[in-house]
Write an enzyme that holds these catalytic residues in place. Structure first.
Site, PDB file in Angstrom:
ATOM      1  N   SER A 112      33.517 -23.221  10.132  1.00 55.71           N
ATOM      2  CA  SER A 112      33.512 -24.331   9.191  1.00 55.71           C
ATOM      3  C   SER A 112      33.511 -25.673   9.924  1.00 55.71           C
ATOM      4  CB  SER A 112      34.701 -24.198   8.231  1.00 55.71           C
ATOM      5  OG  SER A 112      34.591 -25.072   7.137  1.00 55.71           O
ATOM      6  N   ASP A 163      29.024 -18.618  -0.139  1.00 53.88           N
ATOM      7  CA  ASP A 163      29.897 -19.708   0.301  1.00 53.88           C
ATOM      8  C   ASP A 163      29.780 -20.893  -0.649  1.00 53.88           C
ATOM      9  OD1 ASP A 163      31.331 -21.671   1.714  1.00 53.88           O
ATOM     10  OD2 ASP A 163      30.595 -20.983   3.655  1.00 53.88           O
ATOM     11  N   HIS A 195      33.316 -18.209   1.907  1.00 54.39           N
ATOM     12  CA  HIS A 195      33.629 -19.058   3.064  1.00 54.39           C
ATOM     13  C   HIS A 195      34.620 -18.308   3.948  1.00 54.39           C
ATOM     14  CE1 HIS A 195      33.471 -22.884   5.098  1.00 54.39           C
ATOM     15  NE2 HIS A 195      34.789 -22.986   5.096  1.00 54.39           N
TER      16      HIS A 195
END
Length: 215
Positions: A112, A163, A195
């Site tokens: 991320s 996601d 995610h």
């Protein structure tokens, strides 16, 4: 200076390579260091380091961040990556000296926000590092890459198709800009994954790093 947990080589002895884990927003180095176990199955002579981001997480009394995301504008995110990059660069320099390894024996693995940091930093460091592996992230400021790129380490991007935090569409866009700047890149789509990371994505990422960190 950054600091955080580490895991020595599974095989014991001197590390022949180093992988630096870069956590996501609001997490910490402790949140990723457990990845050392599955990755070390493919990288038994590798040391794994998982530093905390340089700032306290702005939205909670715990956790760390590489940069704040109260403003999600592209300019704000780019400014945040640029602000945090010197901390990561200094940590990389410190670890290469500590382990007495060339940059080609070091890889960055980011999730991320950590993926954003890994891509930004890895493409601007000379001498070139061994590889960048990014999960559920994106290339920040892609239109600036042509003017700023200094190195072209091999990149692997892994992203869940479900996601909703960093949209899956960010992966092909990032890959397009990397390819247009002659960066070798491979993509791995994970169906039904949000995610997060999953076992197959971890295994494929570990094999990618093992290939590019081989002596």
């Amino acid at each position: 200076m950054l600091s955080g947990p580490m895991a020595p080589p599974r095989a014991g002895g001197k590390a022949e390579s180093v992988v630096i884990f870069l956590h996501g927003l609001g997490d910490s180095g402790a949140g990723l260091i457990d990845l050392a176990a599955p990755f070390s199955a493919f990288l038994p002579h590798t040391a794994f380091l998982s530093p905390d981001g340089p700032e306290p997480y702005a939205m909670a009394p715990f956790g760390r961040q590489w940069f704040g995301l109260q403003d999600w504008s592209q300019q704000s995110i780019y400014d945040g990556v640029v602000r945090a990059a010197p901390f990561l660069d200094a940590f990389i320099d410190e670890q290469l000296a500590a382990y007495q390894l060339p940059p080609s024996r070091l890889a960055l693995l980011g999730f991320s926000q950590g993926c954003m940091m890994g891509l930004h930093t890895g493409l601007r460091r000379l001498p070139q590092i061994g590889a960048v592996l990014g999960y559920s992230g994106a290339l920040v400021g892609p239109e600036r890459l042509a003017a700023e790129i200094r190195a072209r380490p091999p990149v692997m991007l892994v992203h869940g198709m479900m996601d909703t935090v960093v949209p899956y569409a960010a992966m092909p866009v990032s890959a397009q800009y990397l390819k247009s700047n002659n960066v070798p890149v491979v993509m791995e789509s994970r169906a039904m994954l949000g995610h997060s990371l999953d076992e197959e994505g971890i295994v494929k990422g570990a094999k990618f790093l093992a290939e590019h960190l081989a002596a």
